[in-house]
Design a protein around this motif. Sequence first.
Motif, PDB file in Angstrom:
ATOM      1  N   GLU A 192       0.811  -1.217   0.000  1.00 35.20           N
ATOM      2  CA  GLU A 192       0.000   0.000   0.000  1.00 35.20           C
ATOM      3  C   GLU A 192       0.846   1.268   0.000  1.00 35.20           C
ATOM      4  O   GLU A 192       0.390   2.328  -0.472  1.00 35.20           O
ATOM      5  CB  GLU A 192      -0.928   0.008   1.225  1.00 35.20           C
ATOM      6  N   SER A 193       2.057   1.201   0.502  1.00 31.81           N
ATOM      7  CA  SER A 193       2.860   2.416   0.687  1.00 31.81           C
ATOM      8  C   SER A 193       3.916   2.628  -0.390  1.00 31.81           C
ATOM      9  O   SER A 193       4.444   3.734  -0.530  1.00 31.81           O
ATOM     10  CB  SER A 193       3.544   2.380   2.062  1.00 31.81           C
ATOM     11  N   ARG A 194       4.223   1.594  -1.157  1.00 31.87           N
ATOM     12  CA  ARG A 194       5.340   1.677  -2.100  1.00 31.87           C
ATOM     13  C   ARG A 194       4.825   1.832  -3.524  1.00 31.87           C
ATOM     14  O   ARG A 194       3.890   1.129  -3.946  1.00 31.87           O
ATOM     15  CB  ARG A 194       6.176   0.399  -2.002  1.00 31.87           C
ATOM     16  N   VAL A 195       5.453   2.715  -4.295  1.00 39.28           N
ATOM     17  CA  VAL A 195       5.074   2.953  -5.695  1.00 39.28           C
ATOM     18  C   VAL A 195       6.205   2.467  -6.601  1.00 39.28           C
ATOM     19  O   VAL A 195       7.378   2.752  -6.363  1.00 39.28           O
ATOM     20  CB  VAL A 195       4.787   4.444  -5.953  1.00 39.28           C
ATOM     21  N   ALA A 196       5.843   1.719  -7.638  1.00 39.26           N
ATOM     22  CA  ALA A 196       6.820   1.267  -8.633  1.00 39.26           C
ATOM     23  C   ALA A 196       6.156   1.295 -10.004  1.00 39.26           C
ATOM     24  O   ALA A 196       5.001   0.883 -10.146  1.00 39.26           O
ATOM     25  CB  ALA A 196       7.318  -0.127  -8.303  1.00 39.26           C
ATOM     26  N   PHE A 197       6.863   1.784 -10.993  1.00 39.66           N
ATOM     27  CA  PHE A 197       6.364   1.861 -12.365  1.00 39.66           C
ATOM     28  C   PHE A 197       5.034   2.618 -12.427  1.00 39.66           C
ATOM     29  O   PHE A 197       4.091   2.229 -13.128  1.00 39.66           O
ATOM     30  CB  PHE A 197       6.219   0.466 -12.974  1.00 39.66           C
ATOM     31  N   GLY A 198       4.978   3.669 -11.621  1.00 35.89           N
ATOM     32  CA  GLY A 198       3.851   4.598 -11.726  1.00 35.89           C
ATOM     33  C   GLY A 198       2.604   4.233 -10.962  1.00 35.89           C
ATOM     34  O   GLY A 198       1.600   4.961 -11.042  1.00 35.89           O
ATOM     35  N   LYS A 199       2.599   3.170 -10.200  1.00 34.91           N
ATOM     36  CA  LYS A 199       1.412   2.835  -9.408  1.00 34.91           C
ATOM     37  C   LYS A 199       1.815   2.050  -8.165  1.00 34.91           C
ATOM     38  O   LYS A 199       2.891   1.435  -8.120  1.00 34.91           O
ATOM     39  CB  LYS A 199       0.417   2.023 -10.240  1.00 34.91           C
ATOM     40  N   PRO A 200       0.976   2.056  -7.139  1.00 35.80           N
ATOM     41  CA  PRO A 200       1.303   1.334  -5.902  1.00 35.80           C
ATOM     42  C   PRO A 200       1.511  -0.156  -6.181  1.00 35.80           C
ATOM     43  O   PRO A 200       0.898  -0.725  -7.093  1.00 35.80           O
ATOM     44  CB  PRO A 200       0.076   1.556  -5.014  1.00 35.80           C
ATOM     45  N   LEU A 201       2.371  -0.778  -5.375  1.00 37.37           N
ATOM     46  CA  LEU A 201       2.591  -2.213  -5.527  1.00 37.37           C
ATOM     47  C   LEU A 201       1.289  -3.000  -5.353  1.00 37.37           C
ATOM     48  O   LEU A 201       1.114  -4.065  -5.946  1.00 37.37           O
ATOM     49  CB  LEU A 201       3.610  -2.711  -4.487  1.00 37.37           C
TER      50      LEU A 201
END
Length: 401
Positions: free
Chosen positions: A283-292
């Motif tokens: 919920e807290s981490r963003v990768a490749f433009g969207k949250p995990l």
Amino acid sequence: MAGEQPQETSALKARFDKFMEERVAPAEPTYNLQHAAGADRWVHPPIFEELKAEARSLGLWNLFLPDSESGPGLSNLEYASFCEAMGRIPFAAELFNCSAPDTGNMEVLVRYGTEEQKRTWLDPLLAGDIRSCFAMTEPAVASSDATNVEATIVRDGDDYVINGHKWWTSGAMDPRCKVAILLGKTDPRAETHRQQSMILVPLDTPGVRIVRPLTVFGYDDAPHGHAETIFEQVRVPSSNLLLGEGRGFEIAQGRLGPGRIHHCMRAIGLAERALELMCRRAESRVAFGKPLSEQSSLRERIAESRMEISQARLLTLHAADMMDRVGNKAARSEIAMIKVIVPRMACNVIDRAIQAHGGAGVSDDFPLAAAYSLARTLRLADGPDEVHLETIAKLELRKYR
């Protein structure tokens, strides 16, 4: 399986949950900081003794012992939810005097100890004044087959003389550890499962030597620890023998059933915490433009983890219920099944959580790497998977003969 808990058990669980939530969980960072800054890694930091005294004053003590005057007398099934919660935090079980190997050793003394042995060792263990260890595994032989043990216990007048080389003697590094229960051979000419005996060995006896602490994936598990130990011409009174010569396997079967299910209960709590950390990370981490949490691959891993934990918990509760209703021997297959399934499940869930945390997952910034080392060890401790699978298969095939 179980219906509603008795009112007194529900009240005890509410008191336990409040203590875990308000006192133990918030104290974990303080514990880690105090331990890291302490002069001796094998001593608990001050916060630990404070919490331990508070737990005892609240009646949250010796929760693991069924039908005991030294605790609330919970059944295995009732104890399961307490034990699972303890498994979330590495030091929590000991706060309630519910940590291995003391629990197993106390059960041995309750069931098989003489009145003298109980006064000398059981009473201080139940009070949490001392700790103990269990010396079975040996480096020179495949100890998954305990008939291989080479340590000797030889009668000499009113004494026994012990010689042997042990390792993975968990708890022996703790300076409060005062006694070992040792498995060795009293009669190598007897029938295979009557050669072994168990004996109480005070650790301050001449000839007992701690060689070194062992590490698990680099973790020394201080202040608990796992020791390599030497017993060289160690002489103890014959009254230290448990139950009688040739009764070692009989004692082991009585000891290992509860110990195995307790390990599984705690491992479920460990896996639950890993899943919680994985979800918070998602919920807290963003990768490749969207949250995990919007990545389908991680969502699948979360779902798989939820299902595996719930399945493992239900089977563990079933095994606990059987132990209560029909006894440990009749529940052998169920105990063996959870001992394989639960550690495997915990390894899978923790591994997924590590992956979700990236490089942070294998660091000490999160508890996941240490948790994985513990879960992976449980696939060997108290018997490797292969031994339990053999037991399950034999018991299953027996139905068709």
